[in-house]
Design a protein around this motif. Structure first.
Motif, PDB file in Angstrom:
ATOM      1  N   ASP A   1       0.859  -1.185   0.000  1.00  0.00           N
ATOM      2  CA  ASP A   1       0.000   0.000   0.000  1.00  0.00           C
ATOM      3  C   ASP A   1       0.897   1.237   0.000  1.00  0.00           C
ATOM      4  N   ASP A   2       0.268   2.405  -0.146  1.00  0.00           N
ATOM      5  CA  ASP A   2       1.000   3.677  -0.055  1.00  0.00           C
ATOM      6  C   ASP A   2       2.086   3.803  -1.118  1.00  0.00           C
ATOM      7  N   GLN A   3       1.780   3.363  -2.327  1.00  0.00           N
ATOM      8  CA  GLN A   3       2.715   3.602  -3.416  1.00  0.00           C
ATOM      9  C   GLN A   3       2.090   4.527  -4.439  1.00  0.00           C
ATOM     10  N   GLY A   4       2.943   5.089  -5.307  1.00  0.00           N
ATOM     11  CA  GLY A   4       2.477   6.036  -6.308  1.00  0.00           C
ATOM     12  C   GLY A   4       1.968   5.327  -7.548  1.00  0.00           C
ATOM     13  N   ASP A   5       2.270   5.891  -8.701  1.00  0.00           N
ATOM     14  CA  ASP A   5       1.814   5.282  -9.957  1.00  0.00           C
ATOM     15  C   ASP A   5       2.518   3.963 -10.236  1.00  0.00           C
ATOM     16  N   TYR A   6       3.728   3.801  -9.681  1.00  0.00           N
ATOM     17  CA  TYR A   6       4.523   2.590  -9.914  1.00  0.00           C
ATOM     18  C   TYR A   6       5.146   2.143  -8.596  1.00  0.00           C
ATOM     19  N   TRP A   7       5.628   0.917  -8.542  1.00  0.00           N
ATOM     20  CA  TRP A   7       6.098   0.351  -7.286  1.00  0.00           C
ATOM     21  C   TRP A   7       7.310   1.074  -6.710  1.00  0.00           C
ATOM     22  N   TRP A   8       8.084   1.755  -7.507  1.00  0.00           N
ATOM     23  CA  TRP A   8       9.267   2.454  -7.003  1.00  0.00           C
ATOM     24  C   TRP A   8       8.946   3.872  -6.516  1.00  0.00           C
ATOM     25  N   GLU A   9       7.702   4.294  -6.693  1.00  0.00           N
ATOM     26  CA  GLU A   9       7.292   5.615  -6.244  1.00  0.00           C
ATOM     27  C   GLU A   9       6.548   5.540  -4.910  1.00  0.00           C
ATOM     28  N   LEU A  10       6.622   6.624  -4.141  1.00  0.00           N
ATOM     29  CA  LEU A  10       5.830   6.715  -2.917  1.00  0.00           C
ATOM     30  C   LEU A  10       4.495   7.369  -3.233  1.00  0.00           C
ATOM     31  N   ARG A  11       3.575   7.275  -2.305  1.00  0.00           N
ATOM     32  CA  ARG A  11       2.220   7.764  -2.526  1.00  0.00           C
ATOM     33  C   ARG A  11       2.206   9.271  -2.767  1.00  0.00           C
ATOM     34  N   SER A  12       1.135   9.727  -3.371  1.00  0.00           N
ATOM     35  CA  SER A  12       0.978  11.153  -3.647  1.00  0.00           C
ATOM     36  C   SER A  12       0.986  11.947  -2.340  1.00  0.00           C
ATOM     37  N   CYS A  13       1.655  13.089  -2.351  1.00  0.00           N
ATOM     38  CA  CYS A  13       1.735  13.939  -1.161  1.00  0.00           C
ATOM     39  C   CYS A  13       1.485  15.383  -1.591  1.00  0.00           C
ATOM     40  N   LYS A  14       0.294  15.879  -1.291  1.00  0.00           N
ATOM     41  CA  LYS A  14      -0.099  17.209  -1.738  1.00  0.00           C
ATOM     42  C   LYS A  14       0.672  18.321  -1.033  1.00  0.00           C
ATOM     43  N   TYR A  15       1.244  17.990   0.124  1.00  0.00           N
ATOM     44  CA  TYR A  15       1.961  19.016   0.882  1.00  0.00           C
ATOM     45  C   TYR A  15       3.482  18.789   0.845  1.00  0.00           C
ATOM     46  N   LEU A  16       3.964  18.215  -0.247  1.00  0.00           N
ATOM     47  CA  LEU A  16       5.389  17.923  -0.393  1.00  0.00           C
ATOM     48  C   LEU A  16       6.247  19.169  -0.184  1.00  0.00           C
ATOM     49  N   ASP A  17       5.781  20.314  -0.673  1.00  0.00           N
ATOM     50  CA  ASP A  17       6.558  21.552  -0.548  1.00  0.00           C
ATOM     51  C   ASP A  17       6.794  21.948   0.901  1.00  0.00           C
ATOM     52  N   ASP A  18       5.919  21.490   1.812  1.00  0.00           N
ATOM     53  CA  ASP A  18       6.083  21.857   3.218  1.00  0.00           C
ATOM     54  C   ASP A  18       7.354  21.263   3.822  1.00  0.00           C
ATOM     55  N   PHE A  19       7.840  20.159   3.266  1.00  0.00           N
ATOM     56  CA  PHE A  19       9.082  19.580   3.764  1.00  0.00           C
ATOM     57  C   PHE A  19      10.281  20.476   3.458  1.00  0.00           C
ATOM     58  N   ASN A  20      10.116  21.367   2.510  1.00  0.00           N
ATOM     59  CA  ASN A  20      11.182  22.292   2.145  1.00  0.00           C
ATOM     60  C   ASN A  20      11.043  23.631   2.847  1.00  0.00           C
ATOM     61  N   LYS A  21      10.245  23.643   3.931  1.00  0.00           N
ATOM     62  CA  LYS A  21      10.080  24.843   4.746  1.00  0.00           C
ATOM     63  C   LYS A  21      10.554  24.560   6.169  1.00  0.00           C
ATOM     64  N   GLN A  22      10.756  25.626   6.917  1.00  0.00           N
ATOM     65  CA  GLN A  22      10.994  25.448   8.342  1.00  0.00           C
ATOM     66  C   GLN A  22       9.724  24.871   8.961  1.00  0.00           C
ATOM     67  N   LYS A  23       9.884  23.942   9.920  1.00  0.00           N
ATOM     68  CA  LYS A  23       8.725  23.220  10.440  1.00  0.00           C
ATOM     69  C   LYS A  23       8.787  23.095  11.956  1.00  0.00           C
ATOM     70  N   LEU A  24       7.635  23.212  12.590  1.00  0.00           N
ATOM     71  CA  LEU A  24       7.482  22.827  13.989  1.00  0.00           C
ATOM     72  C   LEU A  24       6.967  21.396  13.973  1.00  0.00           C
ATOM     73  N   ILE A  25       7.705  20.481  14.559  1.00  0.00           N
ATOM     74  CA  ILE A  25       7.299  19.076  14.506  1.00  0.00           C
ATOM     75  C   ILE A  25       7.100  18.542  15.916  1.00  0.00           C
ATOM     76  N   TRP A  26       6.318  17.486  16.016  1.00  0.00           N
ATOM     77  CA  TRP A  26       6.090  16.872  17.325  1.00  0.00           C
ATOM     78  C   TRP A  26       5.751  15.405  17.170  1.00  0.00           C
ATOM     79  N   THR A  27       5.941  14.713  18.260  1.00  0.00           N
ATOM     80  CA  THR A  27       5.555  13.314  18.323  1.00  0.00           C
ATOM     81  C   THR A  27       5.316  12.949  19.778  1.00  0.00           C
ATOM     82  N   PRO A  28       4.324  12.116  20.065  1.00  0.00           N
ATOM     83  CA  PRO A  28       4.155  11.619  21.433  1.00  0.00           C
ATOM     84  C   PRO A  28       5.076  10.417  21.646  1.00  0.00           C
ATOM     85  N   VAL A  29       6.127  10.592  22.442  1.00  0.00           N
ATOM     86  CA  VAL A  29       7.065   9.510  22.728  1.00  0.00           C
ATOM     87  C   VAL A  29       6.889   9.088  24.177  1.00  0.00           C
ATOM     88  N   ASN A  30       6.568   7.828  24.397  1.00  0.00           N
ATOM     89  CA  ASN A  30       6.306   7.323  25.755  1.00  0.00           C
ATOM     90  C   ASN A  30       5.283   8.194  26.470  1.00  0.00           C
TER      91      ASN A  30
END
Length: 270
Positions: A135-164
């Motif tokens: 699952d989670d692949q693009g048009d072909y097996w070597w591609e990843l799924r579509s990501c409409k917010y791909l450009d956001d990875f090229n910006k400064q980001k506030l990130i978080w995760t719940p760890v323990n």
């Protein structure tokens, strides 16, 4: 069941807070590969792929995991993701066969993925669909799924995760990718939000509103509804300055100053 003090704090936050979704920002999760064992690689593998074919560097990005995220910092574990976005092949292949084109255009990555799948398939559980049928692949097996917010990875980001069951927020520079256990906020007021969300007040608030048994988890949809207090312009500016210093100089002792500014503004005694 909250005690009277906790209930009072909760009511005050919700009284003076504005839902995060109503701030000028975007909230999204990290990327899904559908098969991390193949697409996430170590430093040695990355160097080997680029040495064999320098064009491989175009499709390799640094990636962070949930356990790499700390409060006000992160630890890059020298892991990388092979990121072939959905649509990449169709945008480049012309009239040739897609797989033939990709194999010729990026031979080292193509060979690596095929050989890795061959090895992984030997001991793979029956539940795994493998590289080609995942699952989670693009048009072909070597591609990843579509990501409409791909450009956001090229910006400064506030990130978080719940760890323990503990929420940890930090700001990372542009260009870093991360897996789907991490969420990101892009837009305005990132330093202010980083200070507010890392504060002892909000860490306690997370426990009050998200705890389920012994585990503390809020989905992205829940985070969007978090009421974030808007303090005076002066306090806002002071919190931003403190956060920038903590991030750049690792001065975690300044966290108590942020807490004091928040408590004083809201009339809360520690």
């Amino acid at each position: 069941i909250l005690n009277p003090i906790e209930l009072s704090i909760k009511k005050k936050i919700e009284q003076y807070g504005t839902k995060l979704q109503d701030w000028n920002l975007s909230i999204n999760r990290g990327i899904l590969t559908g098969y991390n064992d193949a697409f996430i690689i170590d430093e040695a593998t990355k160097n080997s792929l680029i040495t064999a074919d320098p064009k491989s560097a175009e499709l390799i990005r640094p990636i962070l995991r949930g356990k790499d995220i700390k409060r006000y910092s992160y630890e890059f574990a020298q892991l990388w993701v092979i990121y072939v976005p959905c649509g990449y092949t169709n945008n480049h292949k012309g009239n040739s066969n897609p797989e033939t084109w990709f194999k010729k255009a990026h031979p080292s990555i193509y060979s690596y993925l095929v050989n890795t799948e061959m090895e992984l398939s030997k001991n793979r559980s029956k539940k795994s669909k493998g590289l080609y049928k995942r699952d989670d692949q693009g048009d072909y097996w070597w591609e990843l799924r579509s990501c409409k917010y791909l450009d956001d990875f090229n910006k400064q980001k506030l990130i978080w995760t719940p760890v323990n069951s503990e929420y940890k927020f930090t700001i990372i520079p542009e260009g870093y990718f991360f897996n789907n256990s991490i969420f990101m906020i892009t837009g305005n007021d990132l330093y202010y939000l980083c200070g507010i969300l890392n504060s002892s007040l909000y860490q306690k608030y997370f426990e009050m509103v998200f705890t389920n048994g012994s585990y503390n988890y809020g989905s992205a949809s829940s985070i969007k509804k978090l009421p974030i207090i808007k303090l005076s312009n002066e306090i806002h500016s002071n919190i931003e300055k403190l956060v920038k210093t903590i991030l750049s100089e690792n001065k975690l002792e300044l966290c108590s100053q942020i807490d004091n500014l928040i408590y004083t503004s809201l009339g809360i005694k520690e």
